[in-house]
Enzyme design. Structure first.
Site, PDB file in Angstrom:
ATOM      1  N   LYS A  60     -15.871  -2.007  -5.115  1.00  0.00           N
ATOM      2  CA  LYS A  60     -17.063  -1.477  -4.418  1.00  0.00           C
ATOM      3  C   LYS A  60     -17.525  -0.218  -5.157  1.00  0.00           C
ATOM      4  O   LYS A  60     -18.712  -0.053  -5.446  1.00  0.00           O
ATOM      5  CB  LYS A  60     -16.714  -1.145  -2.983  1.00  0.00           C
ATOM      6  CG  LYS A  60     -17.713  -0.265  -2.265  1.00  0.00           C
ATOM      7  CD  LYS A  60     -17.351   0.027  -0.844  1.00  0.00           C
ATOM      8  CE  LYS A  60     -16.452   1.200  -0.663  1.00  0.00           C
ATOM      9  NZ  LYS A  60     -17.127   2.507  -0.715  1.00  0.00           N
ATOM     10  N   ASN A  61     -16.573   0.685  -5.485  1.00  0.00           N
ATOM     11  CA  ASN A  61     -16.952   1.986  -6.029  1.00  0.00           C
ATOM     12  C   ASN A  61     -17.302   1.979  -7.506  1.00  0.00           C
ATOM     13  O   ASN A  61     -17.791   2.983  -8.023  1.00  0.00           O
ATOM     14  CB  ASN A  61     -15.854   3.017  -5.732  1.00  0.00           C
ATOM     15  CG  ASN A  61     -15.816   3.338  -4.234  1.00  0.00           C
ATOM     16  OD1 ASN A  61     -16.684   2.918  -3.472  1.00  0.00           O
ATOM     17  ND2 ASN A  61     -14.787   4.046  -3.816  1.00  0.00           N
ATOM     18  N   CYS A  98     -20.561  12.245   7.323  1.00  0.00           N
ATOM     19  CA  CYS A  98     -19.953  11.018   7.838  1.00  0.00           C
ATOM     20  C   CYS A  98     -18.620  11.428   8.440  1.00  0.00           C
ATOM     21  O   CYS A  98     -18.280  12.606   8.496  1.00  0.00           O
ATOM     22  CB  CYS A  98     -19.749   9.997   6.721  1.00  0.00           C
ATOM     23  SG  CYS A  98     -18.515  10.529   5.541  1.00  0.00           S
ATOM     24  N   ARG A 154     -20.247  15.686   3.079  1.00  0.00           N
ATOM     25  CA  ARG A 154     -20.790  14.977   1.900  1.00  0.00           C
ATOM     26  C   ARG A 154     -22.002  15.712   1.280  1.00  0.00           C
ATOM     27  O   ARG A 154     -23.106  15.174   1.206  1.00  0.00           O
ATOM     28  CB  ARG A 154     -21.156  13.534   2.271  1.00  0.00           C
ATOM     29  CG  ARG A 154     -20.113  12.765   3.036  1.00  0.00           C
ATOM     30  CD  ARG A 154     -18.769  12.654   2.350  1.00  0.00           C
ATOM     31  NE  ARG A 154     -18.751  11.817   1.185  1.00  0.00           N
ATOM     32  CZ  ARG A 154     -18.511  10.506   1.209  1.00  0.00           C
ATOM     33  NH1 ARG A 154     -18.323   9.909   2.367  1.00  0.00           N
ATOM     34  NH2 ARG A 154     -18.479   9.805   0.105  1.00  0.00           N
ATOM     35  N   ASP A 174      -8.530   7.817  -1.106  1.00  0.00           N
ATOM     36  CA  ASP A 174      -8.882   6.555  -0.433  1.00  0.00           C
ATOM     37  C   ASP A 174      -7.662   5.725  -0.056  1.00  0.00           C
ATOM     38  O   ASP A 174      -7.801   4.707   0.602  1.00  0.00           O
ATOM     39  CB  ASP A 174      -9.806   5.709  -1.328  1.00  0.00           C
ATOM     40  CG  ASP A 174     -11.157   6.361  -1.473  1.00  0.00           C
ATOM     41  OD1 ASP A 174     -11.919   5.957  -2.370  1.00  0.00           O
ATOM     42  OD2 ASP A 174     -11.443   7.301  -0.714  1.00  0.00           O
ATOM     43  N   ARG A 215     -17.543  -2.670   5.386  1.00  0.00           N
ATOM     44  CA  ARG A 215     -18.285  -1.975   4.326  1.00  0.00           C
ATOM     45  C   ARG A 215     -17.565  -2.105   2.989  1.00  0.00           C
ATOM     46  O   ARG A 215     -18.183  -2.053   1.932  1.00  0.00           O
ATOM     47  CB  ARG A 215     -18.422  -0.486   4.667  1.00  0.00           C
ATOM     48  CG  ARG A 215     -19.362  -0.185   5.800  1.00  0.00           C
ATOM     49  CD  ARG A 215     -19.562   1.292   5.941  1.00  0.00           C
ATOM     50  NE  ARG A 215     -19.784   1.886   4.634  1.00  0.00           N
ATOM     51  CZ  ARG A 215     -19.615   3.178   4.385  1.00  0.00           C
ATOM     52  NH1 ARG A 215     -19.227   4.006   5.347  1.00  0.00           N
ATOM     53  NH2 ARG A 215     -19.848   3.680   3.189  1.00  0.00           N
TER      54      ARG A 215
END
Ligand code: EPZ
Length: 417
Positions: A22-23, A116, A121, A305, A397
Site C-alpha cells: 500500500k505504502n 487522524c 499529521r 506500523d 484500508r
C-alpha cells in the site's frame, strides 16, 4: 457496519501470499501525474486506500482502467489541480499529489490532511522543502494553495526531520525542477526506493549519493511505462507475528527477506524459529516468548506500523517488556482494547509497559486505526471463544483479503454485516 467474528484459539499452519505494498503504491500512483502518457501498474493491493487514490486521480481528470492484475492510468487528459477534503480526509496520503501537481502544472489546491487517530499529521516539513524549490503557498480554509509561477527550480534541501511523505513529495516534485536538486536527511524506507525505481523507469534521473542523500537532475517529460510494485513488508511482518503468536508454522511467500531484516532479528530474539527461503520466510512459533525492549524508529529501525502487532506478541512473553513509540504521538489506541481482553499494559507518554504471561479472553472490540485493528485480530486468534471486532473499515484500508488469507491457514474468522 461490517464486523469480523474471530473464534480462537488455534495455531496457524500453511502458506500466505503477500500482496503489493500500500505504502509503495500510493506515492507511485501520485507520481503518475507527471506523465502525459499511459502507465501500466501491476501488483497494486486491492485495498480501500488504493481505491481512494485512484478516485483522486480520476477527480483530476485521469482515466483509470483496472484489468485482472494490471491497472492502466491514462493521464493524457489530466488537467485539474484541485483535490477535495472529501478525498483526503479518509486518506492522509492524498497530500502526496501536491508535489507532482506543482511539478506538472506549477499550481495546486490540495486539502490539508487533517489529523487522524494516531496523530495530527502535519505537513510543515513538506511545505518548507517545497518553498526551497520556489513554491509560494498559503493555507486557506483547510486547503494548501500553492504556486510556482516560474516553475520549480532545483536546490539543496535538508529536511528538518525524517519524513516518509515529505521525502516522497520532494523526490517527485524535484524530478521536473529546472537543474539539480540535492535532498538530504531523507527517509530511506523500501517504499521510497520503489518510488525512485519507478520514476527512473519513467526516465527520471534520481540517484542515492549517500545513506540519506538523493541527487535529482530535473527533466521535462517522462515515457510510457509499466511497473510492478514491491511487496507489502508491513503485511508480511503482521503475518510473521501471527505465526509466532499462535505457535504456528507459517510460510510467508512473495517477499524479499532482507527488506525486513530488523523484524526478523527481533522475532528470532523473541524465540521464534525463522527459516529464510529465496522468496519467502518460514516462521515456527515457540511456546517460550522472551520479553524485549523495542523502540520504533525510521527505517531501518523497528517500524511504527508493526508496533501494535508486536505488542500483542509481547503480552505472551515470560516477563514484562517495554515499547517506546517514537514516530507518532498517539499510537497506543489499541492498548485500551487489548486491556479489555485481559492484557495488562500501562502507558506513560510514549512508553508502554507490557506485562507478560497474559492469556487473552475473547471480547467485543472497537478498531480505531489500520494497524490497531489488526492487532485486535491477532489477540482474538489466541483467545478461547468468540471475539467481535467492529469498525473494520479501518482494516480494509490496508489489508487485502485478510480473513481469506487467515482462513486458509486455519483461523476461524468471518465477516458479518
Ligand atoms: C508514512 O506516513 C506511512 N504512510 C505511515 O503508514 C507510516 O507509519 C509513516 O510513514 C512512518 O513510517 C504512507 O506511506 C502512506 P512521516 P507519513 O511523514 O509519510 C511527523 C500505515 O499504517 N511529520 O514519516 O505521514 C509526523 O507527524 C501508515 O500504513 C511532521 O511533523 O509519515 C510523524 O510524527 C500510518 N511534519 C513523523 O513526522 C511533516 O511535515 C513521521 O511522519 C511530516 C511529518
Amino acid at each position: 457496519m461490517q464486523k469480523l467474528e474471530v473464534f480462537g484459539a488455534n495455531k496457524l499452519k500453511g502458506q500466505i501470499k503477500i500482496s503489493g505494498s500500500k505504502n509503495a503504491s500510493l506515492p507511485i500512483l501520485a507520481a503518475t501525474i507527471l506523465s502525459n502518457k499511459k502507465i501500466y501498474l501491476k501488483n497494486l493491493p486491492k485495498v480501500r486506500d488504493i481505491e481512494t487514490m485512484l478516485s483522486l486521480l480520476v477527480s483530476l481528470g485521469s482515466k483509470v482502467k483496472i484489468k485482472k492484475n494490471k491497472t492502466i492510468i491514462d493521464n493524457t487528459k489530466q488537467r485539474k489541480k484541485f483535490v477535495s477534503y472529501s478525498l483526503v480526509k479518509t486518506m492522509r496520503a492524498g497530500i502526496l499529489v501536491l508535489g507532482p501537481l506543482l511539478a506538472k502544472f506549477r499550481s495546486a489546491k490540495v486539502s490539508l490532511p487533517g489529523g487522524c487517530a494516531i496523530g495530527t499529521r502535519p505537513i510543515d516539513v513538506h511545505l518548507k522543502a517545497l518553498s526551497k524549490l520556489g513554491v509560494k503557498y498559503k493555507i486557506d480554509q483547510g486547503y494548501v494553495i500553492a504556486n510556482a509561477p516560474k516553475g520549480l527550480k532545483g536546490n539543496n534541501i535538508r529536511f528538518s526531520k525524517i519524513s516518509v511523505g515529505a521525502t516522497e513529495n520532494l523526490i517527485i516534485a524535484s524530478s521536473f525542477a529546472r537543474g539539480t536538486t540535492i535532498l538530504s536527511n531523507c527517509a530511506i524506507e523500501p517504499e521510497i526506493k520503489d518510488l525512485i525505481n519507478f520514476l527512473n523507469k519513467m526516465g527520471c534521473q534520481i540517484e542515492w549519493t549517500s545513506k540519506r542523500t538523493i541527487k535529482i537532475i530535473g527533466i521535462s517529460e517522462v515515457n510510457e511505462t509499466s511497473y510492478s510494485v514491491m511487496f507489502d513488508r508491513i503485511e508480511a511482518g503482521t503475518y510473521l507475528v501471527a505465526g509466532a503468536l499462535t505457535e504456528g508454522n507459517l510460510k510467508i511467500n512473495n517477499i524479499i527477506p532482507k527488506v525486513i531484516k530488523t523484524e526478523i532479528d527481533i522475532l528470532k530474539k523473541i524465540g521464534s524459529k525463522i527459516i529464510l527461503k529465496k522468496n519467502g520466510i518460514q516462521i515456527i512459533g515457540n511456546k517460550k516468548i522472551k520479553s524485549m525492549k523495542i523502540k520504533t524508529a525510521p527505517y531501518p529501525g523497528f517500524p511504527t506500523d508493526l508496533q501494535a502487532q508486536i505488542m500483542v506478541l509481547l503480552c505472551k512473553a515470560n516477563k514484562s517488556s517495554v515499547i517506546q513509540e517514537n514516530i507518532f504521538e498517539n499510537r497506543f489506541m489499541h492498548v485500551s482494547e487489548l486491556n479489555r481482553m485481559g492484557a495488562k499494559i500501562l502507558t506513560k507518554g510514549n512508553k508502554a509497559i507490557v506485562k507478560g504471561k497474559i492469556s487473552f479472553a475473547p471480547a467485543e472490540l472497537m478498531a480505531t486505526d489500520l494497524r490497531a485493528s489488526v492487532s485486535l485480530i491477532l489477540a482474538a486468534l489466541t483467545a478461547k471463544g468468540k471475539s467481535v471486532i467492529n469498525r473494520i473499515y479501518h482494516l480494509d484500508r490496508g489489508y487485502e483479503n485478510i480473513e481469506k488469507k487467515l482462513k486458509k491457514v486455519g483461523a476461524k474468522i468471518r465477516r458479518v454485516n
